[in-house]
Scaffold this motif. Sequence first.
Motif, PDB file in Angstrom:
ATOM      1  N   LEU A 188       9.477   4.479  25.983  1.00 38.43           N
ATOM      2  CA  LEU A 188       8.549   3.703  24.412  1.00 38.43           C
ATOM      3  C   LEU A 188       8.995   2.098  23.942  1.00 38.43           C
ATOM      4  O   LEU A 188       7.972   1.590  23.768  1.00 38.43           O
ATOM      5  CB  LEU A 188       8.300   5.172  24.181  1.00 38.43           C
ATOM      6  CG  LEU A 188       7.176   4.977  23.084  1.00 38.43           C
ATOM      7  CD1 LEU A 188       6.054   5.038  23.913  1.00 38.43           C
ATOM      8  CD2 LEU A 188       6.707   5.493  22.412  1.00 38.43           C
ATOM      9  N   MET A 189      10.632   2.844  23.328  1.00 36.81           N
ATOM     10  CA  MET A 189      10.634   1.206  22.899  1.00 36.81           C
ATOM     11  C   MET A 189      10.559   0.472  23.393  1.00 36.81           C
ATOM     12  O   MET A 189      11.001  -0.600  22.563  1.00 36.81           O
ATOM     13  CB  MET A 189      11.826   1.771  21.537  1.00 36.81           C
ATOM     14  CG  MET A 189      11.977   3.089  20.816  1.00 36.81           C
ATOM     15  SD  MET A 189      10.219   2.079  19.663  1.00 36.81           S
ATOM     16  CE  MET A 189      10.940   0.797  19.231  1.00 36.81           C
ATOM     17  N   GLU A 190      11.517   0.334  24.417  1.00 38.26           N
ATOM     18  CA  GLU A 190      11.240  -1.070  25.436  1.00 38.26           C
ATOM     19  C   GLU A 190       9.899  -1.931  25.337  1.00 38.26           C
ATOM     20  O   GLU A 190       9.886  -2.975  25.524  1.00 38.26           O
ATOM     21  CB  GLU A 190      12.400  -0.770  26.357  1.00 38.26           C
ATOM     22  CG  GLU A 190      13.428   0.094  26.876  1.00 38.26           C
ATOM     23  CD  GLU A 190      14.337  -0.202  27.513  1.00 38.26           C
ATOM     24  OE1 GLU A 190      13.835  -0.082  29.077  1.00 38.26           O
ATOM     25  OE2 GLU A 190      15.202  -0.205  28.261  1.00 38.26           O
ATOM     26  N   ARG A 191       9.592  -0.820  25.475  1.00 34.62           N
ATOM     27  CA  ARG A 191       7.588  -1.223  26.064  1.00 34.62           C
ATOM     28  C   ARG A 191       7.195  -1.867  24.920  1.00 34.62           C
ATOM     29  O   ARG A 191       6.454  -2.856  24.984  1.00 34.62           O
ATOM     30  CB  ARG A 191       7.132  -0.049  26.053  1.00 34.62           C
ATOM     31  CG  ARG A 191       7.055   0.265  28.412  1.00 34.62           C
ATOM     32  CD  ARG A 191       6.375   2.180  28.845  1.00 34.62           C
ATOM     33  NE  ARG A 191       5.319   1.377  28.746  1.00 34.62           N
ATOM     34  CZ  ARG A 191       4.637   2.538  29.250  1.00 34.62           C
ATOM     35  NH1 ARG A 191       4.628   3.995  29.612  1.00 34.62           N
ATOM     36  NH2 ARG A 191       3.243   2.457  29.184  1.00 34.62           N
ATOM     37  N   LEU A 192       7.483  -1.037  23.988  1.00 37.73           N
ATOM     38  CA  LEU A 192       7.051  -1.674  22.628  1.00 37.73           C
ATOM     39  C   LEU A 192       7.429  -2.483  22.380  1.00 37.73           C
ATOM     40  O   LEU A 192       6.657  -3.540  21.563  1.00 37.73           O
ATOM     41  CB  LEU A 192       6.629  -0.705  21.496  1.00 37.73           C
ATOM     42  CG  LEU A 192       5.809   0.671  21.219  1.00 37.73           C
ATOM     43  CD1 LEU A 192       6.478   2.077  20.448  1.00 37.73           C
ATOM     44  CD2 LEU A 192       4.682   0.626  21.638  1.00 37.73           C
ATOM     45  N   LEU A 227      -1.412  -4.418  24.596  1.00 33.72           N
ATOM     46  CA  LEU A 227      -0.717  -4.805  25.501  1.00 33.72           C
ATOM     47  C   LEU A 227       0.587  -4.254  25.801  1.00 33.72           C
ATOM     48  O   LEU A 227       1.534  -5.020  26.648  1.00 33.72           O
ATOM     49  CB  LEU A 227       0.559  -5.830  24.226  1.00 33.72           C
ATOM     50  CG  LEU A 227      -0.930  -6.777  23.205  1.00 33.72           C
ATOM     51  CD1 LEU A 227      -0.353  -7.305  21.729  1.00 33.72           C
ATOM     52  CD2 LEU A 227      -1.173  -8.256  24.251  1.00 33.72           C
ATOM     53  N   SER A 228       1.373  -2.924  25.426  1.00 29.73           N
ATOM     54  CA  SER A 228       2.199  -2.118  25.683  1.00 29.73           C
ATOM     55  C   SER A 228       1.740  -0.925  26.993  1.00 29.73           C
ATOM     56  O   SER A 228       3.324  -0.555  27.805  1.00 29.73           O
ATOM     57  CB  SER A 228       3.012  -1.874  24.414  1.00 29.73           C
ATOM     58  OG  SER A 228       2.515  -0.433  24.347  1.00 29.73           O
ATOM     59  N   VAL A 288      10.148  -9.423  20.663  1.00 32.46           N
ATOM     60  CA  VAL A 288      11.558  -8.686  19.842  1.00 32.46           C
ATOM     61  C   VAL A 288      12.505  -8.075  21.096  1.00 32.46           C
ATOM     62  O   VAL A 288      11.910  -7.156  22.021  1.00 32.46           O
ATOM     63  CB  VAL A 288      11.849  -7.650  18.256  1.00 32.46           C
ATOM     64  CG1 VAL A 288      10.928  -8.586  17.820  1.00 32.46           C
ATOM     65  CG2 VAL A 288      10.256  -6.379  18.723  1.00 32.46           C
ATOM     66  N   THR A 289      13.548  -8.175  21.256  1.00 25.88           N
ATOM     67  CA  THR A 289      14.637  -7.151  21.943  1.00 25.88           C
ATOM     68  C   THR A 289      15.128  -5.538  21.496  1.00 25.88           C
ATOM     69  O   THR A 289      15.084  -5.663  19.655  1.00 25.88           O
ATOM     70  CB  THR A 289      15.839  -8.203  22.072  1.00 25.88           C
ATOM     71  OG1 THR A 289      16.245  -7.776  21.126  1.00 25.88           O
ATOM     72  CG2 THR A 289      15.774  -9.429  23.271  1.00 25.88           C
ATOM     73  N   LEU A 290      14.936  -5.090  21.517  1.00 30.19           N
ATOM     74  CA  LEU A 290      15.398  -3.672  21.484  1.00 30.19           C
ATOM     75  C   LEU A 290      17.027  -3.503  20.722  1.00 30.19           C
ATOM     76  O   LEU A 290      16.857  -3.315  19.520  1.00 30.19           O
ATOM     77  CB  LEU A 290      16.871  -2.248  22.772  1.00 30.19           C
ATOM     78  CG  LEU A 290      15.490  -1.614  23.509  1.00 30.19           C
ATOM     79  CD1 LEU A 290      15.476  -0.583  24.302  1.00 30.19           C
ATOM     80  CD2 LEU A 290      14.544  -0.953  22.279  1.00 30.19           C
ATOM     81  N   SER A 291      18.113  -4.314  20.609  1.00 30.72           N
ATOM     82  CA  SER A 291      19.165  -5.085  20.153  1.00 30.72           C
ATOM     83  C   SER A 291      18.362  -5.772  18.777  1.00 30.72           C
ATOM     84  O   SER A 291      18.704  -5.223  17.474  1.00 30.72           O
ATOM     85  CB  SER A 291      19.961  -6.064  20.476  1.00 30.72           C
ATOM     86  OG  SER A 291      20.358  -6.560  19.693  1.00 30.72           O
ATOM     87  N   GLU A 292      17.406  -6.630  18.793  1.00 24.55           N
ATOM     88  CA  GLU A 292      16.976  -7.508  17.692  1.00 24.55           C
ATOM     89  C   GLU A 292      16.264  -6.123  16.646  1.00 24.55           C
ATOM     90  O   GLU A 292      15.894  -6.074  15.102  1.00 24.55           O
ATOM     91  CB  GLU A 292      16.001  -8.148  17.997  1.00 24.55           C
ATOM     92  CG  GLU A 292      16.533  -9.527  18.591  1.00 24.55           C
ATOM     93  CD  GLU A 292      15.390 -10.469  19.690  1.00 24.55           C
ATOM     94  OE1 GLU A 292      15.846 -11.523  18.817  1.00 24.55           O
ATOM     95  OE2 GLU A 292      14.479 -10.211  19.682  1.00 24.55           O
ATOM     96  N   PHE A 293      15.315  -5.473  17.531  1.00 25.32           N
ATOM     97  CA  PHE A 293      14.308  -3.808  16.440  1.00 25.32           C
ATOM     98  C   PHE A 293      15.735  -3.746  16.077  1.00 25.32           C
ATOM     99  O   PHE A 293      15.367  -2.969  14.167  1.00 25.32           O
ATOM    100  CB  PHE A 293      14.073  -3.183  17.515  1.00 25.32           C
ATOM    101  CG  PHE A 293      13.279  -2.467  16.953  1.00 25.32           C
ATOM    102  CD1 PHE A 293      11.571  -2.284  16.625  1.00 25.32           C
ATOM    103  CD2 PHE A 293      13.468  -1.097  16.399  1.00 25.32           C
ATOM    104  CE1 PHE A 293      10.598  -1.903  15.620  1.00 25.32           C
ATOM    105  CE2 PHE A 293      13.009  -0.004  16.405  1.00 25.32           C
ATOM    106  CZ  PHE A 293      11.485  -0.418  15.891  1.00 25.32           C
ATOM    107  N   PHE A 294      16.465  -2.507  16.266  1.00 27.53           N
ATOM    108  CA  PHE A 294      17.503  -2.072  15.613  1.00 27.53           C
ATOM    109  C   PHE A 294      18.530  -2.787  14.809  1.00 27.53           C
ATOM    110  O   PHE A 294      19.096  -1.864  14.538  1.00 27.53           O
ATOM    111  CB  PHE A 294      17.949  -1.407  16.524  1.00 27.53           C
ATOM    112  CG  PHE A 294      16.904   0.296  17.021  1.00 27.53           C
ATOM    113  CD1 PHE A 294      16.899   1.219  16.458  1.00 27.53           C
ATOM    114  CD2 PHE A 294      16.378  -0.313  18.575  1.00 27.53           C
ATOM    115  CE1 PHE A 294      16.489   2.183  16.930  1.00 27.53           C
ATOM    116  CE2 PHE A 294      15.917   0.849  19.145  1.00 27.53           C
ATOM    117  CZ  PHE A 294      15.448   2.078  18.023  1.00 27.53           C
TER     118      PHE A 294
END
Length: 95
Positions: free
Chosen positions: A48-52, A26-27, A58-64
């Motif tokens: 890499l985190m943006e792609r995952l 997927l990524s 989820v957004t990076l903001s949600e992830f972190f």
Amino acid sequence: MDVDVAARLRQVRESRGISQYRLSKLSGVAASAINKVESGVTNPTVELMERLCSALGVTLSEFFSDEQPSSDRISRLTPEQRQALERFLETLERS
């Protein structure tokens, strides 16, 4: 805010029922790279985190964020399913 990226990535991925192999597809990120991040062997780049995160819906903001990413039905959709839902909602707004 101190997020354990390895544990959070595994938690988000597993909450969506996605294997490392499927997340790789997927990524576009190698499954071995995902495994290294989840094992804490390597720290991921922002790219890499943006792609995952994009592949996980989820957004990076949600992830972190300090709160766990939402596990409601919409957050479990694939990026393609989210796009289809957005197009559908747009057609309703035009009606």
